[in-house]
Every structure is written in structure tokens, then in C-alpha cells.
Design a protein around this motif. Structure first.
Motif, mmCIF file in Angstrom:
data_model
loop_
_atom_site.group_PDB
_atom_site.id
_atom_site.type_symbol
_atom_site.label_atom_id
_atom_site.label_comp_id
_atom_site.label_asym_id
_atom_site.label_seq_id
_atom_site.Cartn_x
_atom_site.Cartn_y
_atom_site.Cartn_z
ATOM 1 N N LEU A 78 0.829 -1.207 0.000
ATOM 2 C CA LEU A 78 0.000 0.000 0.000
ATOM 3 C C LEU A 78 0.868 1.263 0.000
ATOM 4 O O LEU A 78 0.595 2.229 -0.723
ATOM 5 N N ALA A 79 1.926 1.256 0.817
ATOM 6 C CA ALA A 79 2.800 2.429 0.897
ATOM 7 C C ALA A 79 3.558 2.646 -0.404
ATOM 8 O O ALA A 79 3.724 3.787 -0.856
ATOM 9 N N ALA A 80 4.011 1.538 -1.038
ATOM 10 C CA ALA A 80 4.757 1.661 -2.292
ATOM 11 C C ALA A 80 3.868 2.189 -3.415
ATOM 12 O O ALA A 80 4.339 2.906 -4.310
ATOM 13 N N ALA A 81 2.585 1.857 -3.354
ATOM 14 C CA ALA A 81 1.654 2.287 -4.405
ATOM 15 C C ALA A 81 1.111 3.691 -4.166
ATOM 16 O O ALA A 81 0.388 4.225 -5.011
ATOM 17 N N SER A 82 1.457 4.276 -3.021
ATOM 18 C CA SER A 82 0.911 5.595 -2.675
ATOM 19 C C SER A 82 2.036 6.526 -2.249
ATOM 20 O O SER A 82 2.317 6.666 -1.058
ATOM 21 N N PRO A 83 2.741 7.139 -3.189
ATOM 22 C CA PRO A 83 3.849 8.037 -2.850
ATOM 23 C C PRO A 83 3.413 9.125 -1.875
ATOM 24 O O PRO A 83 2.353 9.730 -2.043
ATOM 25 N N GLY A 84 4.217 9.327 -0.864
ATOM 26 C CA GLY A 84 3.905 10.354 0.118
ATOM 27 C C GLY A 84 3.051 9.868 1.271
ATOM 28 O O GLY A 84 2.826 10.610 2.231
ATOM 29 N N LEU A 85 2.572 8.623 1.190
ATOM 30 C CA LEU A 85 1.753 8.056 2.266
ATOM 31 C C LEU A 85 2.513 6.915 2.935
ATOM 32 O O LEU A 85 3.549 6.464 2.464
ATOM 33 N N GLY A 86 1.980 6.453 4.056
ATOM 34 C CA GLY A 86 2.601 5.339 4.762
ATOM 35 C C GLY A 86 3.685 5.770 5.727
ATOM 36 O O GLY A 86 4.585 4.985 6.042
ATOM 37 N N TYR A 87 3.608 7.007 6.224
ATOM 38 C CA TYR A 87 4.590 7.523 7.176
ATOM 39 C C TYR A 87 3.879 7.886 8.486
ATOM 40 O O TYR A 87 2.666 8.122 8.501
ATOM 41 N N VAL A 88 4.652 7.946 9.563
ATOM 42 C CA VAL A 88 4.140 8.476 10.821
ATOM 43 C C VAL A 88 4.832 9.804 11.099
ATOM 44 O O VAL A 88 5.929 10.064 10.610
ATOM 45 N N ASP A 89 4.161 10.625 11.891
ATOM 46 C CA ASP A 89 4.690 11.952 12.199
ATOM 47 C C ASP A 89 5.508 11.905 13.481
ATOM 48 O O ASP A 89 5.041 11.427 14.514
#
Length: 480
Positions: A78-89
Motif C-alpha cells: 500500500l505504501a509503495a503504491a501511494s507516494p507520500g503516504l505510509g509515514y508516521v509523524d
């Protein structure tokens, strides 16, 4: 404040052998007490547990429409398919969940770099080592017990508690190690240091064995997997707190020169003393060279150990049962490994034994690149090799360092040594964090540690130990 050494009464050779042995036995027990934090929390449970907690938070933030279980199991895709997503702050920065544990380790060790030298100066300046040991131990133990409350998406709580616990742990070890030259003669130190490390492996291994039973039988006991992990981490704090009572009853403070009496003035005096110690290092260039060598190769050791469970989970896809059983095996084999390397040091010399162990460490990280996914036996064999050299490398290094530092300044110098000790070192953990952030590959991250072992070997080989010992005003042991 005078920078002179404490009175001669603190010389261990002037004390009865029976009194030394009594303190030595109490000193060993603190390794038994604190090793539970190192094994149960750092080496086994926290990394593999905190990463999924961070993933849960990232899922809730970036993929709210995906069911939680599906998101957790398919997070990387999911993170690889969604650049800019899949991170925590983390303080306004986007961090991959896989890199979060490495980040909090890096932060905790950076704080150690700043604080541990001050702790060492304060311990030597005031002479209240026993009180400082107890204070840091119980702060760390309480923070470790607080890890029980890390669940759901509370990754920041877990990170803050670990930073506090690891900082307190490192501070307590500075004070603990500084007792070594005060409770043992130069010819006793290899044996005393090795026994302490070996007993620590038994203590950490015993609690880990009990936690392994809880983890494997959690369903039959009516406990969830997450609850079993949280109870295990809390138990490490309880173990640490209970057994710390023994060294606090056995160890005693030594007299120190007159110093400021108020707490604020003592801290100020400690800063001034630290400044003098750092300037004084120029008078001991071989001690400084040994310190740099140790910091380099111990960076590699601590980073490999601190990331071993995460490496098994992320790179090799091995389940927690394999991870825990491998670490458990390491604890008990390392008991004999520490004693074995201590025996080799008596026969062949301490420096040669440490250099030989660094060759083995270099081979281990190279082999890690080729361990196949899902191959538990290969992981166990790699863990066995680690166990043989793990404790001995560090115990003998601690003993060597105690020989090349001036009397009366033990905690200050050991604080410099401890900057890179047991809790994963700053440069090494930062290297792993950057490698994961750029490549998301634990194999590349672990194999990058080879430079630390090779450079550490070269620097240690350059140290003329007899000359360094004499320059520090100490007696050269029969075999070094």
C-alpha cells in the motif's frame, strides 16, 4: 576543586581479599538485574512490537478506508503504491514505520552522548556512586514498566518511554562500570569483568525464558499476543528494580577530595571537572586512541544486537518464536563465551583475544547478507557465532579500558566509554536508520556494519597497551 586522586584507602590492593570478593559478588548482581532490559526489551520485544504499532498509526492516518488487519499485513504494498503516504509523524517529520525504532534508538544514544559524561563527572566529583546507581536504575525500571501501556497507535508513548529507559540504563552503567577498578586489582580485572558479563547473560536469559513460555502459551493462558509482549516488557522493569537492591546493599562509596556541598554547586563542579578531563585526554594519547577504537567497533556490535530481532522479522520473515528462542540461546551460550574469551585472554593476551573476536564479528555481518528468507537454522547458526564472541569482546574491552585511565577519575572516563555501550550506538544506529529510509532493506543495513569492525580492528592494533597503562600511572598486569 582539586583534580587529585582520592585517598589511598580507595586502592583495592590495600583492602582485605574477603572484602573485595563481597563487593565483587554484589557488583555482579547489577549485571544480572539490568540485562533483563537489554534482552527482553531491546533485543527481542520492543523493535518488532513498536514497528507494527507505528504501522497501525500510519494505517489510521493514511489508509482509513482499508481494514486494519488488511492494512497491517499489506502495508508495504500500500505504501509503495501511494507516494507520500505510509509515514508516521515525529516532531513534524515523516518517518517510515520500519525506521521508527531505529530513530528512537538514535535519539536516545544522542542524548547519552550529551549526558553520560556529565553523569560520570558528577559521580567522581561527589563520590555518591551508590546513590546515583540506584537513582538511575529505578528511573529506568519505572520507564520500562510503563511500556505495558503501549498499545494501539501509541507509538510516540513507546518511543518516549524507551528513550527515558535507555538513557537511565546507560547512566547507571557508567556508574556501575566505574566501580570495577575500585573493587579489583589490575590482575583480577579480566576475570571480574568477564564474570559480571557472564552472570548478566544468565539473568537476562532466565527472565527471557520465562517470557518465552508466556509468549508461546499466551492463547492457553487466555492472553492476547500483544498483552503477552507488554507483560514481558513490564517484567523486565520489575526484574531490574528488584535485583538492584543487592548491589545497593553490597557496594560502598569511596572517599573523594573536598568538593562543593550543594547539589547545584556539585553539578557546576562536575562540569568544570568534565572540562578538565577532556583537556587532560591530550596527555593520554594512547588512552584516547583506545577509546576511539572501542567506540568504533562497539558501534557495530551494539547496532547488530539492537537490530537483530527486527532483522529476523523484516529481512528473514521469521516469526517471534524463532527470534525469542535464538536470543534465548545467545544468552546462555554467551555465558560460556564470556568465560571462554576470558580464559583465552589469560593464555594469549587480552588485546589479541579482542582482535580475534573482531575478525569473527566481521565474518558474521558478511554472512548475514546471504542468510536465506525463512531459514531458521541459518539464523540460529549466525546467532551461535554471535553468542561466542558477544560478551567476551565487551567484558575484555571494559577490563582493558580500566587499565589505561587514571585513578580517581573512573566514572568520568567510563562515561566516555559508555557513550557507545549496550543500548546501540549513535553512529551505527543512524547508519541503519538512513539505510532503511533509503533502501527499506535490513540486509543492506546490517552488512554496512562491516566498516565499524574493520576500522576498529585497525585502531586497536595500533594501541601500545603497556605504554598506555604506564602513562596513566597504573601497574602493567602480567599478561595484557
Amino acid at each position: 576543586m582539586s583534580a587529585s586522586a582520592p585517598p589511598a584507602a580507595s586502592d583495592p590492593a590495600s583492602e582485605p581479599a574477603a572484602a573485595r570478593r563481597r563487593e565483587q559478588r554484589g557488583w555482579y548482581v547489577y549485571d544480572w538485574a539490568n540485562s533483563a532490559f537489554n534482552t527482553t526489551v531491546i533485543s527481542v520485544f520492543l523493535g518488532p512490537y513498536l514497528i507494527p504499532v507505528a504501522r497501525t498509526a500510519a494505517c489510521a492516518k493514511d489508509f482509513p478506508d482499508v481494514p486494519a488487519e488488511t492494512c497491517a499485513s499489506d502495508f508495504d504494498r500500500l505504501a509503495a503504491a501511494s507516494p507520500g503516504l505510509g509515514y508516521v509523524d515525529v516532531l513534524g517529520f515523516d518517518v517510515r514505520p520500519a525506521a521508527f525504532f531505529g530513530l528512537v534508538v538514535t535519539i536516545s544514544v544522542f542524548l547519552q552522548i550529551v549526558i553520560l559524561p556529565i553523569v560520570g563527572a558528577l559521580a567522581d566529583h561527589t563520590g555518591r556512586k551508590r546513590e546515583l546507581l540506584g537513582g538511575f536504575a529505578y528511573v529506568g525500571a519505572l520507564a520500562t514498566m510503563g511500556l505495558y501501556f503501549v498499545e494501539g497507535d501509541r507509538y510516540l508513548l513507546g518511543g518516549v518511554l524507551f528513550i527515558i529507559a535507555n538513557l537511565a540504563y546507560g547512566s547507571s552503567i557508567v556508574v556501575y562500570d566505574s566501580f570495577l577498578p575500585q573493587i579489583s586489582t589490575p590482575d583480577e580485572r579480566d576475570a571480574v569483568s568477564s564474570r559480571g558479563w557472564a552472570i548478566g547473560y544468565l539473568g537476562g536469559g532466565l527472565l527471557l525464558a520465562l517470557n518465552l513460555v508466556l509468549y508461546l502459551q499466551h492463547e492457553s493462558l487466555g492472553v492476547s499476543e500483544g498483552m503477552a509482549v507488554r507483560i514481558s516488557m513490564m517484567s523486565a522493569g520489575l526484574w531490574w528494580a528488584i535485583f538492584t537492591l543487592v548491589p545497593l546493599l553490597r557496594l560502598r562509596n569511596r572517599p573523594v577530595p573536598a568538593h562543593e556541598t550543594t547539589a547545584l554547586r556539585s553539578v557546576g563542579g562536575s562540569f568544570r571537572q568534565l572540562g578538565r578531563t577532556l583537556k587532560e585526554l591530550r596527555r593520554y594519547p594512547l588512552t584516547l586512541l583506545f577509546l576511539v577504537a572501542y567506540l568504533v567497533y562497539n558501534d557495530g556490535i551494539q547496532t547488530v544486537i539492537g537490530n537483530s530481532a527486527a532483522f529476523a522479522a523484516e529481512a528473514l520473515k521469521l516469526d517471534k518464536t524463532v527470534q525469542i528462542s535464538a536470543i534465548l540461546m545467545v544468552q546462555f551460550v554467551a555465558f560460556f563465551g564470556a568465560l571462554l574469551l576470558g580464559s583465552l585472554a589469560r593464555r594469549h593476551g587480552t588485546k589479541r583475544t579482542v582482535l580475534g573476536s573482531l575478525v569473527v564479528w566481521t565474518a558474521i555481518v558478511i554472512v548475514a547478507m546471504f542468510v536465506q528468507e525463512g531459514q531458521a537454522l541459518q539464523f540460529y547458526l549466525m546467532a551461535l557465532a554471535i553468542a561466542i564472541v558477544l560478551g567476551g569482546t565487551q567484558a575484555l574491552s571494559r577490563s582493558l579500558f580500566s587499565q589505561v585511565i587514571p585513578k580517581g577519575r573512573e566514572a568520568e572516563y567510563f562515561s566516555l566509554l559508555q557513550i557507545s555501550d549496550k543500548g546501540s550506538a549513535f553512529i551505527g544506529s543512524l547508519t541503519v536508520t538512513i539505510a532503511l529510509q533509503l533502501t527499506n532493506s535490513y540486509r543492506i543495513a546490517i552488512v554496512s556494519m562491516i566498516i565499524f569492525f574493520v576500522l576498529g580492528f585497525v585502531l586497536l592494533a595500533m594501541v601500545n597497551l603497556p605504554k598506555a597503562i604506564r602513562a596513566a600511572g597504573n601497574e602493567v598486569p602480567a599478561r595484557i
